[in-house]
Design a protein around this motif. Structure first.
Motif, PDB file in Angstrom:
ATOM      1  N   SER A 101       5.952   7.505  -5.851  1.00 46.01           N
ATOM      2  CA  SER A 101       6.697   6.998  -4.690  1.00 46.01           C
ATOM      3  C   SER A 101       6.263   7.694  -3.409  1.00 46.01           C
ATOM      4  CB  SER A 101       8.198   7.207  -4.888  1.00 46.01           C
ATOM      5  OG  SER A 101       8.668   6.488  -6.007  1.00 46.01           O
ATOM      6  N   ARG A 102       5.829   8.947  -3.536  1.00 48.29           N
ATOM      7  CA  ARG A 102       5.399   9.694  -2.348  1.00 48.29           C
ATOM      8  C   ARG A 102       3.993   9.296  -1.904  1.00 48.29           C
ATOM      9  NH1 ARG A 102       4.842  15.031  -4.090  1.00 48.29           N
ATOM     10  NH2 ARG A 102       5.656  14.739  -6.190  1.00 48.29           N
ATOM     11  N   SER A 103       3.202   8.792  -2.840  1.00 49.08           N
ATOM     12  CA  SER A 103       1.807   8.454  -2.554  1.00 49.08           C
ATOM     13  C   SER A 103       1.499   7.122  -3.245  1.00 49.08           C
ATOM     14  CB  SER A 103       0.891   9.573  -3.079  1.00 49.08           C
ATOM     15  OG  SER A 103      -0.450   9.308  -2.800  1.00 49.08           O
ATOM     16  N   ILE A 104       1.447   6.049  -2.472  1.00 52.18           N
ATOM     17  CA  ILE A 104       1.326   4.702  -3.033  1.00 52.18           C
ATOM     18  C   ILE A 104      -0.090   4.447  -3.550  1.00 52.18           C
ATOM     19  CG2 ILE A 104       1.396   2.237  -2.466  1.00 52.18           C
ATOM     20  CD1 ILE A 104       4.146   3.452  -2.651  1.00 52.18           C
ATOM     21  N   PHE A 105      -0.170   3.876  -4.754  1.00 52.99           N
ATOM     22  CA  PHE A 105      -1.443   3.475  -5.360  1.00 52.99           C
ATOM     23  C   PHE A 105      -1.745   2.067  -4.844  1.00 52.99           C
ATOM     24  CE2 PHE A 105      -3.598   2.782  -9.803  1.00 52.99           C
ATOM     25  CZ  PHE A 105      -4.806   2.537  -9.174  1.00 52.99           C
ATOM     26  N   LEU A 106      -2.696   1.970  -3.934  1.00 52.17           N
ATOM     27  CA  LEU A 106      -2.934   0.773  -3.136  1.00 52.17           C
ATOM     28  C   LEU A 106      -3.166  -0.492  -3.969  1.00 52.17           C
ATOM     29  CD1 LEU A 106      -3.276  -0.374  -0.285  1.00 52.17           C
ATOM     30  CD2 LEU A 106      -5.641   0.436  -0.313  1.00 52.17           C
ATOM     31  N   ARG A 152       1.980   8.523   6.022  1.00 56.28           N
ATOM     32  CA  ARG A 152       1.776   7.795   4.774  1.00 56.28           C
ATOM     33  C   ARG A 152       0.696   8.479   3.936  1.00 56.28           C
ATOM     34  NH1 ARG A 152       0.858   1.651   6.725  1.00 56.28           N
ATOM     35  NH2 ARG A 152      -0.992   2.664   7.594  1.00 56.28           N
ATOM     36  N   PHE A 153       0.966   8.579   2.650  1.00 54.56           N
ATOM     37  CA  PHE A 153      -0.007   9.116   1.698  1.00 54.56           C
ATOM     38  C   PHE A 153      -0.416   7.965   0.792  1.00 54.56           C
ATOM     39  CE2 PHE A 153       2.637  12.522   3.179  1.00 54.56           C
ATOM     40  CZ  PHE A 153       1.765  13.566   3.376  1.00 54.56           C
ATOM     41  N   ILE A 154      -1.700   7.669   0.781  1.00 49.80           N
ATOM     42  CA  ILE A 154      -2.196   6.477   0.092  1.00 49.80           C
ATOM     43  C   ILE A 154      -3.321   6.887  -0.840  1.00 49.80           C
ATOM     44  CG2 ILE A 154      -3.263   4.209   0.396  1.00 49.80           C
ATOM     45  CD1 ILE A 154      -2.062   4.381   3.354  1.00 49.80           C
ATOM     46  N   ARG A 155      -3.223   6.464  -2.084  1.00 47.58           N
ATOM     47  CA  ARG A 155      -4.321   6.745  -3.014  1.00 47.58           C
ATOM     48  C   ARG A 155      -4.959   5.435  -3.444  1.00 47.58           C
ATOM     49  NH1 ARG A 155      -2.628   6.922  -9.195  1.00 47.58           N
ATOM     50  NH2 ARG A 155      -0.467   6.241  -9.065  1.00 47.58           N
ATOM     51  N   THR A 156      -6.236   5.494  -3.699  1.00 49.84           N
ATOM     52  CA  THR A 156      -6.958   4.298  -4.109  1.00 49.84           C
ATOM     53  C   THR A 156      -8.199   4.682  -4.893  1.00 49.84           C
ATOM     54  OG1 THR A 156      -8.043   2.276  -3.328  1.00 49.84           O
ATOM     55  CG2 THR A 156      -8.259   4.216  -1.932  1.00 49.84           C
ATOM     56  N   HIS A 157      -8.578   3.784  -5.805  1.00 47.52           N
ATOM     57  CA  HIS A 157      -9.857   3.920  -6.508  1.00 47.52           C
ATOM     58  C   HIS A 157     -10.906   2.984  -5.898  1.00 47.52           C
ATOM     59  CE1 HIS A 157      -7.906   6.448  -9.348  1.00 47.52           C
ATOM     60  NE2 HIS A 157      -7.298   5.499 -10.011  1.00 47.52           N
ATOM     61  N   LEU A 158     -10.534   2.252  -4.866  1.00 48.03           N
ATOM     62  CA  LEU A 158     -11.497   1.359  -4.234  1.00 48.03           C
ATOM     63  C   LEU A 158     -12.563   2.183  -3.515  1.00 48.03           C
ATOM     64  CD1 LEU A 158      -9.108  -1.306  -2.656  1.00 48.03           C
ATOM     65  CD2 LEU A 158     -10.513  -1.561  -4.717  1.00 48.03           C
ATOM     66  N   PRO A 159     -13.811   1.718  -3.528  1.00 48.62           N
ATOM     67  CA  PRO A 159     -14.857   2.427  -2.776  1.00 48.62           C
ATOM     68  C   PRO A 159     -14.637   2.247  -1.278  1.00 48.62           C
ATOM     69  CG  PRO A 159     -15.685   0.335  -3.596  1.00 48.62           C
ATOM     70  CD  PRO A 159     -14.316   0.492  -4.192  1.00 48.62           C
ATOM     71  N   LEU A 160     -15.252   3.100  -0.493  1.00 45.93           N
ATOM     72  CA  LEU A 160     -15.060   3.055   0.958  1.00 45.93           C
ATOM     73  C   LEU A 160     -15.409   1.695   1.541  1.00 45.93           C
ATOM     74  CD1 LEU A 160     -16.444   6.536   2.106  1.00 45.93           C
ATOM     75  CD2 LEU A 160     -14.060   5.866   1.735  1.00 45.93           C
ATOM     76  N   SER A 161     -16.399   1.016   0.974  1.00 40.91           N
ATOM     77  CA  SER A 161     -16.841  -0.261   1.548  1.00 40.91           C
ATOM     78  C   SER A 161     -15.783  -1.350   1.456  1.00 40.91           C
ATOM     79  CB  SER A 161     -18.132  -0.738   0.874  1.00 40.91           C
ATOM     80  OG  SER A 161     -17.945  -0.867  -0.529  1.00 40.91           O
ATOM     81  N   LEU A 162     -14.810  -1.219   0.558  1.00 36.83           N
ATOM     82  CA  LEU A 162     -13.761  -2.229   0.418  1.00 36.83           C
ATOM     83  C   LEU A 162     -12.490  -1.848   1.173  1.00 36.83           C
ATOM     84  CD1 LEU A 162     -14.103  -3.312  -3.328  1.00 36.83           C
ATOM     85  CD2 LEU A 162     -15.340  -4.130  -1.302  1.00 36.83           C
TER      86      LEU A 162
END
Length: 343
Positions: A101-106, A152-162
């Motif tokens: 909840s503190r860091s949303i998985f995009l 906002r704290f946001i986490r993602t596995h998407l590469p920078l290009s996306l």
């Protein structure tokens, strides 16, 4: 004046032929929901299509902090580290409010694809509160992030290009990389235990798919190289997972400096104790017990597993070891990337 919107610049195509047959055979959870994005053919699940343009054009805020990783590269550990450093070491909130909840998985909603949702709806038909939660989990990540209060704290596995093209000029980004052999082992276990994947093969099969870029968010090395090329940008911090393992206090201090936060040596020491793997693994706030309760994770599955480097040696035979080294050497040819060795 309305902000100009960039059109999503990459072709999204369905995975077809032999590749899709293999994915459908081994990833029973995802079935045929497989797409590849752009010239590098990033492998994602088809629900990503509905949010791809919105993510690419996401309005950013100056105090946003992104944690970007290829899966199983130390994401959760780094999220907790970054959140605490940026939030005044607020351990009280960190314990009470789940990290998810503190860091949303995009792009988590793409994991809530039709197969898993139908399964969950049947399993929880008599639990309306759970059904409501599943629908919330399907809310596009761009919408969830838009509703978050700052910072906002946001986490993602998407590469920078996306991700948004202005990302590094607008926000701070912490990218974490890890030896791909350890990544593959950890990802294999998660893929076998997480119902959205429901991988049903052995590790050797998984490794074969991994090196052919047929596991989700691959190709691994393209993901890595995109971030490595930007490592000198003042808003980018490029970390190796192995650095966190080898010298946590020094690495924590580097992250604090990057975020513009000042803490005493004693405060850094206390944070390292909080992050020490034995303590971190037992911390319910960073786990995913709720996913087990919902039936999305195997009851005995471990989201936070070993927290070590070099464990891949227990899984690779001699032939696989040689193949892995060739694969790494070929992909790192003409680069200066070196994965640290933890003593």
């Amino acid at each position: 004046m309305e902000e100009l919107k960039n059109s999503f610049p990459f072709e999204i195509r369905n995975v077809e032929g032999t590749d899709n047959k293999e994915l459908s055979k081994y990833f029973l959870g995802a079935g045929n929901f497989n797409i590849q994005v752009g010239p590098k053919k990033y492998l994602l699940m088809s629900d990503y299509k509905g949010d791809a343009d919105n993510i690419y054009n996401m309005p950013l805020r100056q105090d946003d902090i992104f944690v970007v990783t290829y899966p199983r590269s130390g994401t959760t550990w780094t999220q907790e580290l970054v959140w605490l450093l940026a939030s005044g070491l607020d351990y009280s909130t960190a314990v009470k409010v789940p990290l998810s909840s503190r860091s949303i998985f995009l792009e988590f909603p793409m994991l809530m694809h039709q197969n898993i949702v139908e399964h969950l709806m049947k399993e929880h038909a008599e639990k309306p509160e759970n059904l409501k939660t599943f629908q919330l989990m399907r809310t596009p990540g761009s919408e969830q992030v838009a509703r978050m209060p700052s910072p906002r704290f946001i986490r993602t596995h998407l590469p920078l290009s996306l991700l948004p093209p202005t990302l590094l000029d607008s926000t701070k980004v912490v990218y974490v990389a890890r030896d791909p052999r350890d990544v593959a082992v950890s990802y294999y276990h998660l893929s076998s235990e997480f119902k959205s994947y429901n991988f049903n093969g052995d590790f050797k099969t998984y490794w074969s798919l991994f090196v052919r870029d047929l596991v989700y968010w691959s190709p691994f090395f393209e993901h890595l190289k995109e971030a490595w090329e930007m490592r000198h940008h003042p808003n980018m911090m490029f970390l190796f997972y192995e650095e966190l393992l080898q010298d946590l206090p020094t690495t924590v201090q580097r992250v604090a400096d990057f975020l513009g936060k000042e803490y005493t040596a004693d405060q850094i020491k206390e944070l390292c104790t909080h992050l020490k793997f034995e303590n971190f693994k037992k911390n319910p706030s960073v786990g995913i017990d709720n996913l087990k309760e919902y039936g999305m994770m195997a009851p005995k599955g471990e989201f936070i597993r070993k927290g070590k480097s070099g464990g891949w040696r227990d899984y690779f035979d001699d032939e696989m070891t040689r193949e892995a080294q060739r694969w790494i050497d070929n992909n790192l040819h003409n680069t200066d990337i070196q994965f640290p060795t933890v003593q």
